[in-house]
Enzyme design. Sequence first.
Site, short mmCIF file in Angstrom:
data_model
loop_
_atom_site.label_atom_id
_atom_site.label_comp_id
_atom_site.label_asym_id
_atom_site.label_seq_id
_atom_site.Cartn_x
_atom_site.Cartn_y
_atom_site.Cartn_z
N ASN A 64 0.85 -1.19 0.00
CA ASN A 64 0.00 0.00 0.00
C ASN A 64 0.88 1.24 0.00
OD1 ASN A 64 -0.25 -1.30 2.86
ND2 ASN A 64 -0.98 0.73 3.34
N ASP A 65 0.67 2.19 0.86
CA ASP A 65 1.27 3.53 0.75
C ASP A 65 2.74 3.59 0.32
OD1 ASP A 65 -0.96 3.55 2.35
OD2 ASP A 65 -0.06 4.67 3.99
N TRP A 85 -3.32 -7.09 3.30
CA TRP A 85 -2.70 -6.21 4.28
C TRP A 85 -2.34 -6.99 5.55
CZ3 TRP A 85 -3.49 -4.30 9.25
CH2 TRP A 85 -2.76 -3.15 9.58
N TRP A 138 -9.12 1.69 -0.28
CA TRP A 138 -9.32 0.78 0.86
C TRP A 138 -10.66 0.07 0.81
CZ3 TRP A 138 -5.64 -1.36 3.20
CH2 TRP A 138 -4.46 -0.69 3.50
N GLU A 145 -4.90 10.85 6.77
CA GLU A 145 -3.68 10.03 6.76
C GLU A 145 -2.65 10.64 5.80
OE1 GLU A 145 -5.40 5.65 7.79
OE2 GLU A 145 -5.47 6.12 5.68
N GLN A 195 4.56 0.46 2.14
CA GLN A 195 3.90 -0.43 3.07
C GLN A 195 3.79 -1.80 2.41
OE1 GLN A 195 2.19 0.50 6.50
NE2 GLN A 195 4.24 1.24 6.02
C1 FRU Z 1 -2.88 4.73 4.85
C2 FRU Z 1 -2.51 3.97 6.10
C3 FRU Z 1 -1.60 4.82 6.97
C4 FRU Z 1 -0.85 3.80 7.78
C5 FRU Z 1 -0.69 2.68 6.78
C6 FRU Z 1 -0.75 1.31 7.38
O1 FRU Z 1 -3.25 3.92 3.79
O2 FRU Z 1 -3.67 3.58 6.79
O3 FRU Z 1 -2.29 5.78 7.76
O4 FRU Z 1 0.37 4.29 8.23
O5 FRU Z 1 -1.73 2.82 5.84
O6 FRU Z 1 -0.46 0.34 6.41
#
Ligand code: FRU
Length: 499
Positions: free
Chosen positions: A26-27, A51, A307, A209, A43
Amino acid sequence: MTAVSSLVNEAFRPAFHYASKDTWLNDPNGLIFHDGTYHLYYQNNPFGNVWGNMSWGHATSTDLVTWTEQPVAIACDESEDIFSGSIVWDEYNTSGLGGPLAAPLVAIYTSAFKEDSPHYGHQAQSLAWSTDGGYTWTKYHANPVLERESANFRDPKVFRYSGPRGSYWVMVAVEAHDYTVVLYRSDDLKTWEYLSSFGPANGTGGVWECPDLFPLPLDGNEDNIKWVLTVNLNPGGPNGGSAGQYFVGDFDGVRFSSETTVTEGLQDPARLSEYLWLDWGRDYYAAVSFNNVPDGRRLMIGWMNNWQYSNDIPTSPWRGPMSLVREVSLVSFNAQIRLRQRPVWEANADPGRTVSYTGLDLDAGLHPVEGGTAVQVIEATFVPGSAEEFGLMIRGNGDDGTRIGIRPGEGRLTVDRTTSGNTDFHEDFSSIDSAPLQPTGGSYDLRIFVDHCSVEIFAQDGQVTMTELIFPDPENVGLALYASGGTVKASSLTLTTLD
Ligand code: FRU
């Protein structure tokens, strides 16, 4: 059986967007240009394609288009997951973490503490450092360095501030559930002093976020510097689910003040369209910018997902592509300030094979065009006629496909992915999404990047962008122009197929 289905799903693997080999991402995290290399950390679940086990994966590039996956950079352990954050080059070893000869790269990340930790239940900010250019990392022994005893304090973006008040490190992070960006300063990256907070403002339909804060000249004028605060929210985007918004204003070294706040406090659903969105599509999230890019360029990248359905998208063994890297700048447009986004592409990418058409006068209906593929760049200019909607259908087969349309009467750009292919893996996926769009000089310009499982649209030279995932049958590569209820002229159409 397994072999066949994974083969089919590999057909969605992007050609010119980053995705990991066989894991979840992810991020984007820790984006930095260092020693001639762009580093993209992210991530990552090193052990699966949903996840979990959050760690920092890592990829490197010299051209921002082709990426090489590297070993996991910072791994979760029994006491913490490694959530999002950033990396700075501590050139003068202010942190003391480097050796006598090596200035360190320092990662500032969120520790999401687990049961084994005395900080269990909290999210706090921690450090790791690298003296080999970002390939191997050591966690700081006195982590965390900034603890507010909060369960939702995360996503630190750190940059070097130099201005009238001096030169120091600034951190922007979020109190996610308060829709608030919190700012801190430090001289050594280890001790942090609270500066100020910003928010709630504009979009607050979901947690805040992954914030970022950076200066840009307005219309290229270095004497007119504005500051841009970006913050992602989930859900609450303009078309549902995850999205990023931005504010334009000033940062005086302590406080960010916004010139573009439409609503203070909680979001007004009726005014969602007036907020400034980084991207109006469903699949551009957690976007942040690179530190230390030469020549003052500001480059951003986002996670191309939402998400709402990210854990279910039908790709394997990998899951979660990144967007293209985008160069952003601030421009005045119809007396308003907007963030213009252009893909980083021209200088680097494969020139491809190009086919061009000009002066296509179209009646109502679907008009197939030769040359559609699953990996191409489409540039189209339309001069509206009497049609109430016109545009392109990509990745088509007969009447099915993804429609990218313009409705001049409503002033909207739309993406209809209701018949784009596999849409039923999640109830929230199928959608018709839209963004406000105005012509320039009477015409509409679209630059569309099609890449196996995605479409990234830059309209009016990047004034408006829409990014969407699609999962068509790999065989469906039909391309068509269309008009509904009248005529339109496609004054030019250029198709570049990439090898
Ligand atoms: C955003 C988020 C962040 C967090 C991460 C966890 O997508 O929720 O706020 O640090 O992903 O994977």
